[in-house]
Design an enzyme around this catalytic site. Sequence first.
Site, PDB file in Angstrom:
ATOM      1  N   ASP A   1      -3.944   4.814  -0.161  1.00 13.11           N
ATOM      2  CA  ASP A   1      -4.919   3.719  -0.090  1.00 13.11           C
ATOM      3  C   ASP A   1      -4.908   2.960   1.191  1.00 13.11           C
ATOM      4  OD1 ASP A   1      -2.280   2.892  -0.217  1.00 13.11           O
ATOM      5  OD2 ASP A   1      -2.595   0.762  -1.111  1.00 13.11           O
TER       6      ASP A   1
ATOM      7  N   HIS B   1       6.306   2.852   6.715  1.00 14.44           N
ATOM      8  CA  HIS B   1       6.511   2.966   5.172  1.00 14.44           C
ATOM      9  C   HIS B   1       6.021   4.522   4.882  1.00 14.44           C
ATOM     10  CE1 HIS B   1       7.363  -1.332   4.563  1.00 14.44           C
ATOM     11  NE2 HIS B   1       6.388  -1.616   5.328  1.00 14.44           N
TER      12      HIS B   1
HETATM   13  O1  LIG Z   1       1.585  -6.598   0.217  1.00 16.72           O
HETATM   14  C1  LIG Z   1       2.173  -6.108   1.152  1.00 16.72           C
HETATM   15  N1  LIG Z   1       2.942  -6.965   1.934  1.00 16.72           N
HETATM   16  C2  LIG Z   1       3.618  -6.337   3.112  1.00 16.72           C
HETATM   17  O2  LIG Z   1       4.032  -7.393   3.658  1.00 16.72           O
HETATM   18  C3  LIG Z   1       3.428  -4.908   3.279  1.00 16.72           C
HETATM   19  N2  LIG Z   1       3.746  -4.403   4.419  1.00 16.72           N
HETATM   20  C4  LIG Z   1       3.439  -3.349   4.256  1.00 16.72           C
HETATM   21  N3  LIG Z   1       2.415  -3.156   3.063  1.00 16.72           N
HETATM   22  C5  LIG Z   1       2.060  -1.962   2.569  1.00 16.72           C
HETATM   23  O3  LIG Z   1       2.559  -1.762   1.276  1.00 16.72           O
HETATM   24  C6  LIG Z   1       3.294  -0.416   1.474  1.00 16.72           C
HETATM   25  C7  LIG Z   1       4.699  -0.521   1.395  1.00 16.72           C
HETATM   26  O4  LIG Z   1       5.232  -1.498   0.600  1.00 16.72           O
HETATM   27  C8  LIG Z   1       2.683   0.306   2.286  1.00 16.72           C
HETATM   28  O5  LIG Z   1       1.649   0.984   2.099  1.00 16.72           O
HETATM   29  C9  LIG Z   1       2.052  -0.771   3.442  1.00 16.72           C
HETATM   30  O6  LIG Z   1       1.200  -0.510   4.238  1.00 16.72           O
HETATM   31  C10 LIG Z   1       2.814  -4.318   2.404  1.00 16.72           C
HETATM   32  N4  LIG Z   1       2.066  -4.870   1.619  1.00 16.72           N
END
Ligand SMILES: O=c1[nH]c(=O)c2ncn([C@@H]3O[C@H](CO)[C@@H](O)[C@H]3O)c2[nH]1
Length: 330
Positions: free
Chosen positions: A20, A253
């Site tokens: 995504d 991540h």
């Molecule tokens: O909703 C989110 N809040 C975050 O702080 C955050 N930081 C990273 N990500 C995305 O979610 C996945 C990790 O939990 C990765 O695809 C990050 O891009 C986040 N998604």
Amino acid sequence: MAAAAVEVGERRKKVIIDTDPGIDDAMAILVALRSPELEVIGLTTTFGNVHTAVATRNVLHLLEAVGRTDIPVAEGSHVTLKKDSKLRIASSCHGSDGLGNQGLPPATTAKPLDQPASAFLVEQANLYPGQVTVVALGPLTNLALALELDPLFPKKIGQIVVLGGAYSVNGNVNPAAESNIFGDPDAADIIFTCGADVLAVGINITQQVILSEADREKLEHSDSKYARYICKSLAHYFDYHSQVYFTKGVYLHDPTALLAAVNPSLVTLAEGVVRVQTAGITKGLTLFRSTEKWYADMSAWSSMPTVKVAVTVDAPAVVELMMQRLMADD
Ligand SMILES: O=c1[nH]c(=O)c2ncn([C@@H]3O[C@H](CO)[C@@H](O)[C@H]3O)c2[nH]1
């Protein structure tokens, strides 16, 4: 050191990335395309960081930009497994276009397949039984749909590497839940208990793997088209981390999960049952039961297949390997 220890086997690992994009998703895809250990046989799209249509648009744009439109793209579900269309989209993290609000044009010629992601996953698992690794970087809806289409999918797929969950740490959507699992907890609970070879890499791991400002500068000085592509969206990702995590670096991540598929020795594992809370204030919570204790009464756990969960990571080696791959000569 782990990065140097990667050996390219005679047969490259066939990989489908369910994604995504998402800034760190884009980074992971670019790293995959630069990893000689992998043969990327397809990309499937999902919602999470962006809506699915935007994810497809971003994947096609990226593949065109680096000249890899030979890789098929199958668009995934626009709704959760339970057909909920009210999705939580993490646009504050990635920008409303998913790639740092660059206002990128759509791909000029690249198009997705007519086939939906779930059918593509089933088809590839049947074509190459036991040989396909799915690196799942978003909510697990497409995989759960693949299982609905073909109940034998868990036995035919080689491995599912899930970027998802927060094992014994707070989530990143709220204290309970990590974003990918929160996006479709019903799908996640099904995939964690379906009997497939699942490796879960949670944010307890990926939040140890940090791209620093100094690393970013090195990427910016690289001539590689892969490094140049990702650098255009990094400012947004750095700003987001500085605002919500009060850090100067950013969490890697998705590249960490991808590199765990490339070189499993970058992480150590524990094995046990993982269940997902599907409702309430702890919706999206991932609970890992290790096999170290015997419990008298726990029917929701004892009969369930186990999965592997990453418990430690060689963070410097992951960062170094990612940098090497992104900056290698075109
Ligand atoms: O909703 C989110 N809040 C975050 O702080 C955050 N930081 C990273 N990500 C995305 O979610 C996945 C990790 O939990 C990765 O695809 C990050 O891009 C986040 N998604």
